[in-house]
Design an enzyme around this catalytic site. Structure first.
Site, PDB file in Angstrom:
ATOM      1  N   PHE A 111     -41.332   1.447 -66.651  1.00 50.89           N
ATOM      2  CA  PHE A 111     -40.349   2.508 -66.843  1.00 50.89           C
ATOM      3  C   PHE A 111     -39.322   2.049 -67.869  1.00 50.89           C
ATOM      4  CE2 PHE A 111     -36.336   4.704 -66.040  1.00 50.89           C
ATOM      5  CZ  PHE A 111     -36.765   6.012 -66.221  1.00 50.89           C
ATOM      6  N   ASP A 160     -37.219  -5.707 -71.239  1.00 48.21           N
ATOM      7  CA  ASP A 160     -36.355  -4.684 -70.670  1.00 48.21           C
ATOM      8  C   ASP A 160     -35.789  -5.249 -69.379  1.00 48.21           C
ATOM      9  OD1 ASP A 160     -35.267  -2.598 -69.210  1.00 48.21           O
ATOM     10  OD2 ASP A 160     -36.793  -1.133 -69.797  1.00 48.21           O
ATOM     11  N   LYS A 208     -27.688  -0.655 -66.596  1.00 42.04           N
ATOM     12  CA  LYS A 208     -27.386  -0.602 -65.163  1.00 42.04           C
ATOM     13  C   LYS A 208     -26.154  -1.411 -64.716  1.00 42.04           C
ATOM     14  CE  LYS A 208     -31.377   1.491 -63.180  1.00 42.04           C
ATOM     15  NZ  LYS A 208     -32.573   1.611 -64.010  1.00 42.04           N
TER      16      LYS A 208
HETATM   17  C1  LIG Z   1     -33.054   2.456 -65.188  1.00 43.11           C
HETATM   18  C2  LIG Z   1     -33.964   1.865 -66.182  1.00 43.11           C
HETATM   19  C3  LIG Z   1     -34.053   2.362 -67.488  1.00 43.11           C
HETATM   20  C4  LIG Z   1     -33.314   3.614 -67.946  1.00 43.11           C
HETATM   21  O1  LIG Z   1     -31.945   3.488 -67.868  1.00 43.11           O
HETATM   22  P1  LIG Z   1     -31.002   4.801 -68.010  1.00 43.11           P
HETATM   23  O2  LIG Z   1     -29.616   4.241 -68.020  1.00 43.11           O
HETATM   24  O3  LIG Z   1     -31.292   5.661 -66.821  1.00 43.11           O
HETATM   25  O4  LIG Z   1     -31.368   5.463 -69.279  1.00 43.11           O
HETATM   26  C5  LIG Z   1     -34.870   1.715 -68.383  1.00 43.11           C
HETATM   27  N1  LIG Z   1     -35.565   0.626 -68.019  1.00 43.11           N
HETATM   28  C6  LIG Z   1     -35.516   0.114 -66.764  1.00 43.11           C
HETATM   29  C7  LIG Z   1     -36.303  -1.106 -66.437  1.00 43.11           C
HETATM   30  C8  LIG Z   1     -34.719   0.722 -65.805  1.00 43.11           C
HETATM   31  O5  LIG Z   1     -34.698   0.223 -64.566  1.00 43.11           O
END
Ligand SMILES: *Cc1c(COP(=O)(O)O)cnc(C)c1O
Length: 393
Positions: A137, A222, A251
């Site tokens: 994700f 990420d 986050k």
């Molecule tokens: C939450 C998340 C995102 C997206 O972050 P947003 O602030 O909602 O755009 C991308 N990558 C990972 C691994 C995430 O947990």
């Protein structure tokens, strides 16, 4: 009161979110209160965001101090909090430079743009494809959903952006076979969060790094969910004895204030010259001043040490639960990014927990995810485990 709020929300808010029928009014530490005055122990932390819990006095103070001084001037000018936060991040990571934005998706968007630009600058215009992982994700913008390895995120938005390839997580041969002269980068969560708290096999990430090195491919981690202490290290890559070329954060970086960051090594970052990329709100003084205090509290008050210790205890208690209940398949994760896979639907368990005063989260239909503030104590964990023990009976 909750009923009125929910009814009003149903009339005016876009229908994108399926919510639980409570309205949260207030928080302190690891406790939240709804508008009816009921309290909950928070094992969600705003989806791995509020690592220092709610209403942390030092964060509130840093925020209000900066709010009284300067909100925003744009990136046409220098502002000190932004520079201080970037200095802290580069001093405490592999990276040399930071690009600030406002969310995780934007941080990944910046990384995707940077790796394409990097090879354009080198005269390798064909080298634009990015390999990411199945079940990954990376966000909800068009580029980041294109990079995401879950069909349900893309459905209805086709055609997605061209140039993304997918391989299974933990399958190094699949990655080696997929990398071609068109590949500019590998984008990977060192521990998959939304995909189900999937932990890398021993040696896998090192092999990914090595494959990238052999082919001159850039490696993007990420760490939007795994970063800022969540796994018991400041950044998850520290567990695995290697460094990426680029890392994205969001986050927990602001403990709830909207901030994203894309960190990169000097030679990679160089591809972004003046005018190449921008964000109006990126690194605005109020947010970066609060975020700087977040990282200082996190390291200064040994919050990460607590995460590692309490996380190990939590995992042990979940394993104890697994031995007692047929319905539990396995327990996975590290620090306070823990998952428990069930043979049964997870949502009814989440609802029962809520009714008993605990907020937990379910992903992929049957994986309970536990991502509390990193300041959570053993008593709260014991109470939740007792509650789960009762519900699973
Ligand atoms: C939450 C998340 C995102 C997206 O972050 P947003 O602030 O909602 O755009 C991308 N990558 C990972 C691994 C995430 O947990």
């Amino acid at each position: 009161m909750s009923k009125d709020i929910i009814k009003k929300s149903d009339q005016v808010i876009a229908k994108t979110y399926k919510r639980f029928p409570i309205a949260i009014a207030r928080g302190n530490g690891c406790t939240l209160w709804d508008t009816e005055g009921r309290s909950y122990t928070d094992f969600v932390a705003g989806i791995a965001v509020c690592n220092l819990g709610h209403a942390h006095p030092r964060i509130s103070k840093a925020l209000s101090r900066q709010a009284d001084t300067l909100f925003h001037v744009s990136n046409l000018y220098y502002t000190v909090p932004q520079i201080e936060l970037a200095s802290w991040l580069t001093e405490n990571s592999f990276a040399d430079r930071v690009f600030f934005c406002n969310s995780g998706a934007e941080a990944n968007e910046a990384a995707i743009k940077l790796v394409r630009k990097y090879f354009k600058e080198k005269g390798e215009s064909d080298r634009y494809r990015i390999i990411s992982m199945e079940k990954s994700f990376h966000g909800r913008t068009m580029a980041t959903l294109s990079a995401t390895g879950q069909d349900k995120i893309k459905k209805g938005f086709e055609p997605v952006l061209e140039g993304f390839d997918f391989v299974p997580f933990n399958d190094i041969d699949a990655l080696r076979n997929k990398i071609s002269r068109f590949t500019c980068a590998v984008l990977i969560e060192p521990i998959q969060g939304e995909g189900g708290v999937c932990y890398p096999d021993s040696g896998y990430l090192k092999a990914v790094r090595q494959t990238c090195d052999e082919t001159g491919t850039l490696l993007i981690f990420d760490e939007i969910q795994t970063g800022i202490g969540r796994t018991g290290k400041l950044f998850a890559y520290e567990h695995f004895g290697l460094e990426p070329d680029i890392m994205t954060l969001a986050k927990a970086l602001g403990n709830g204030l909207p901030i994203g960051a894309m960190l990169a090594k000097e030679h990679v970052s160089e591809a972004f010259g003046p005018g190449a990329h921008a964000s109006t709100f990126g690194g605005t003084p109020v947010v970066t001043a609060a975020s700087l205090e977040v990282v200082k509290v996190l390291t200064g008050e040994n919050v990460i040490g607590n995460c590692l210790k309490v996380g190990a205890y939590f995992k042990e208690r979940l394993s104890w639960l697994k031995d007692r209940h047929e319905s539990i398949v396995d327990v996975r994760g590290i620090g306070l990014l823990l998952g428990m896979k069930l043979k049964i639907e997870g949502d009814p368990v989440v609802t029962s927990c809520m009714e008993k005063g605990f907020l937990i989260n379910c992903i992929q239909g049957n994986i309970l995810r536990f991502i509390p503030p990193l300041i959570i104590g053993k008593e709260d964990i014991d109470a939740l485990v007792a509650c789960l023990d009762e519900i699973l009976d």
